[in-house]
Design a protein around this motif. Structure first.
Motif, mmCIF file in Angstrom:
data_model
loop_
_atom_site.group_PDB
_atom_site.id
_atom_site.type_symbol
_atom_site.label_atom_id
_atom_site.label_comp_id
_atom_site.label_asym_id
_atom_site.label_seq_id
_atom_site.Cartn_x
_atom_site.Cartn_y
_atom_site.Cartn_z
ATOM 1 N N ARG A 89 1.089 -1.259 -0.314
ATOM 2 C CA ARG A 89 -0.101 0.324 -0.884
ATOM 3 C C ARG A 89 1.068 1.713 0.210
ATOM 4 N NH1 ARG A 89 -2.775 -0.335 5.215
ATOM 5 N NH2 ARG A 89 -0.989 -1.915 5.140
ATOM 6 N N TYR A 90 0.907 2.275 -0.617
ATOM 7 C CA TYR A 90 1.309 2.849 -1.081
ATOM 8 C C TYR A 90 0.434 4.874 -1.435
ATOM 9 C CZ TYR A 90 1.783 1.462 -5.616
ATOM 10 O OH TYR A 90 1.937 1.114 -6.965
ATOM 11 N N VAL A 91 1.275 5.735 -1.442
ATOM 12 C CA VAL A 91 0.545 6.871 -2.156
ATOM 13 C C VAL A 91 1.433 7.144 -3.199
ATOM 14 C CG1 VAL A 91 0.071 9.063 -2.057
ATOM 15 C CG2 VAL A 91 -0.126 7.861 -0.227
ATOM 16 N N LEU A 92 0.552 7.601 -4.121
ATOM 17 C CA LEU A 92 0.922 8.032 -5.281
ATOM 18 C C LEU A 92 0.649 9.423 -5.845
ATOM 19 C CD1 LEU A 92 2.282 7.107 -7.981
ATOM 20 C CD2 LEU A 92 0.141 6.160 -9.300
ATOM 21 N N SER A 93 2.173 9.695 -6.717
ATOM 22 C CA SER A 93 0.999 11.886 -7.078
ATOM 23 C C SER A 93 1.910 11.810 -8.190
ATOM 24 C CB SER A 93 2.734 11.747 -5.848
ATOM 25 O OG SER A 93 2.047 12.635 -4.314
ATOM 26 N N LEU A 94 1.538 12.278 -8.860
ATOM 27 C CA LEU A 94 1.377 11.779 -10.528
ATOM 28 C C LEU A 94 1.447 13.808 -11.527
ATOM 29 C CD1 LEU A 94 1.727 11.058 -13.598
ATOM 30 C CD2 LEU A 94 -0.939 10.881 -13.276
ATOM 31 N N SER A 109 -0.502 16.305 -11.170
ATOM 32 C CA SER A 109 -2.363 15.763 -11.803
ATOM 33 C C SER A 109 -2.885 14.432 -10.852
ATOM 34 C CB SER A 109 -1.642 15.402 -13.142
ATOM 35 O OG SER A 109 -1.136 15.995 -13.689
ATOM 36 N N ALA A 110 -2.700 14.116 -10.652
ATOM 37 C CA ALA A 110 -3.092 13.062 -9.374
ATOM 38 C C ALA A 110 -2.734 12.634 -8.282
ATOM 39 C CB ALA A 110 -4.068 12.110 -10.102
ATOM 40 N N ILE A 111 -3.191 12.290 -6.786
ATOM 41 C CA ILE A 111 -2.770 11.910 -5.836
ATOM 42 C C ILE A 111 -3.880 11.102 -5.306
ATOM 43 C CG2 ILE A 111 -2.208 11.714 -3.295
ATOM 44 C CD1 ILE A 111 -0.786 15.007 -4.097
ATOM 45 N N CYS A 112 -3.254 9.711 -5.419
ATOM 46 C CA CYS A 112 -3.875 8.223 -5.040
ATOM 47 C C CYS A 112 -3.258 7.738 -4.051
ATOM 48 C CB CYS A 112 -3.505 7.357 -6.246
ATOM 49 S SG CYS A 112 -4.648 8.583 -7.811
ATOM 50 N N ASP A 113 -4.478 6.376 -3.568
ATOM 51 C CA ASP A 113 -3.975 6.247 -2.507
ATOM 52 C C ASP A 113 -3.797 4.207 -3.566
ATOM 53 O OD1 ASP A 113 -3.575 7.413 -0.621
ATOM 54 O OD2 ASP A 113 -5.866 7.029 0.525
ATOM 55 N N VAL A 114 -2.686 3.262 -3.707
ATOM 56 C CA VAL A 114 -2.860 1.953 -4.312
ATOM 57 C C VAL A 114 -2.331 0.970 -3.202
ATOM 58 C CG1 VAL A 114 -1.084 1.256 -6.778
ATOM 59 C CG2 VAL A 114 -1.687 4.371 -6.134
ATOM 60 N N GLU A 115 -2.849 0.104 -3.912
ATOM 61 C CA GLU A 115 -3.280 -0.991 -3.385
ATOM 62 C C GLU A 115 -2.376 -1.875 -4.567
ATOM 63 O OE1 GLU A 115 -5.686 -2.969 -0.602
ATOM 64 O OE2 GLU A 115 -6.844 -0.705 -0.060
ATOM 65 N N GLU A 131 -4.899 -1.568 -8.237
ATOM 66 C CA GLU A 131 -5.783 -0.794 -8.034
ATOM 67 C C GLU A 131 -5.081 0.778 -7.022
ATOM 68 O OE1 GLU A 131 -10.758 -0.717 -6.449
ATOM 69 O OE2 GLU A 131 -9.887 -2.233 -6.800
ATOM 70 N N LEU A 132 -5.984 1.706 -8.169
ATOM 71 C CA LEU A 132 -5.589 3.446 -7.567
ATOM 72 C C LEU A 132 -6.839 3.804 -6.928
ATOM 73 C CD1 LEU A 132 -3.617 2.357 -10.394
ATOM 74 C CD2 LEU A 132 -2.506 4.982 -10.387
ATOM 75 N N THR A 133 -6.772 4.729 -6.118
ATOM 76 C CA THR A 133 -8.380 5.046 -5.825
ATOM 77 C C THR A 133 -8.029 6.741 -5.637
ATOM 78 O OG1 THR A 133 -9.065 3.050 -5.051
ATOM 79 C CG2 THR A 133 -9.743 5.775 -3.670
ATOM 80 N N PRO A 134 -8.441 7.566 -6.472
ATOM 81 C CA PRO A 134 -8.278 8.799 -6.177
ATOM 82 C C PRO A 134 -8.014 9.574 -4.486
ATOM 83 C CG PRO A 134 -9.989 8.426 -7.614
ATOM 84 C CD PRO A 134 -9.550 6.847 -7.128
ATOM 85 N N VAL A 135 -7.659 9.821 -4.431
ATOM 86 C CA VAL A 135 -7.168 10.681 -3.088
ATOM 87 C C VAL A 135 -8.008 12.445 -3.260
ATOM 88 C CG1 VAL A 135 -6.829 11.257 -0.900
ATOM 89 C CG2 VAL A 135 -6.402 9.111 -2.007
ATOM 90 N N PHE A 136 -7.298 12.754 -4.427
ATOM 91 C CA PHE A 136 -7.101 14.089 -3.925
ATOM 92 C C PHE A 136 -7.733 14.634 -5.920
ATOM 93 C CE2 PHE A 136 -5.029 14.995 -0.308
ATOM 94 C CZ PHE A 136 -5.504 15.354 0.078
#
Length: 136
Positions: A89-94, A109-115, A131-136
């Protein structure tokens, strides 16, 4: 990494996460499908790709849109390894935009939680499900 104990470590799985996003950023996703199992799944906010063929097609479509620059920044990664399977599990900033470097961007462009779920194969850790879940 050929030491079996080292290969089964959390750091080896997190390295596989970084390697997958490095491929997208530096190779436009060419070959990304090989980082997934044959029936691997990638669920993004606007697209779900199932299996290596769909993943390859998805990245090919992106390439067909012309030059694109992206950087996927992984942070706060937590890995749980259980033998030959693992979850991360991690945070992805794109940061991404069309064009060539250097580009100006004001914010991600996006900040997602990823599993991610990985399985250990003879070739190393492969993504079974992302699976990427948008947070912001």
């Amino acid at each position: 990494m050929t030491d079996p104990a080292e290969l089964r470590s959390g750091s080896a799985v997190i390295e596989a996460v970084h390697r997958s996003w490095w491929n997208v950023d530096r190779n436009l996703g060419i070959g990304s499908e090989l980082l997934y199992t044959e029936d691997g799944v990638c669920v993004m906010p606007a697209l779900t790709m199932r299996g290596r063929a769909e993943i390859a097609t998805g990245y090919a479509k992106r390439q067909a849109n012309g030059p694109r620059l992206s950087r996927h920044l992984v942070s706060n990664a937590v890995a749980e390894v259980d033998g030959e399977s693992a979850g991360v599990r991690y945070v992805l900033s794109l940061f991404a935009a069309g064009g060539v470097a250097p580009l100006e961007v004001d914010s991600p462009s996006a900040i997602c939680d990823v599993e991610d779920r990985f399985v250990l194969t003879t070739g190393g850790w492969l993504i079974e499900h992302r699976e990427l879940t948008p947070v912001f």
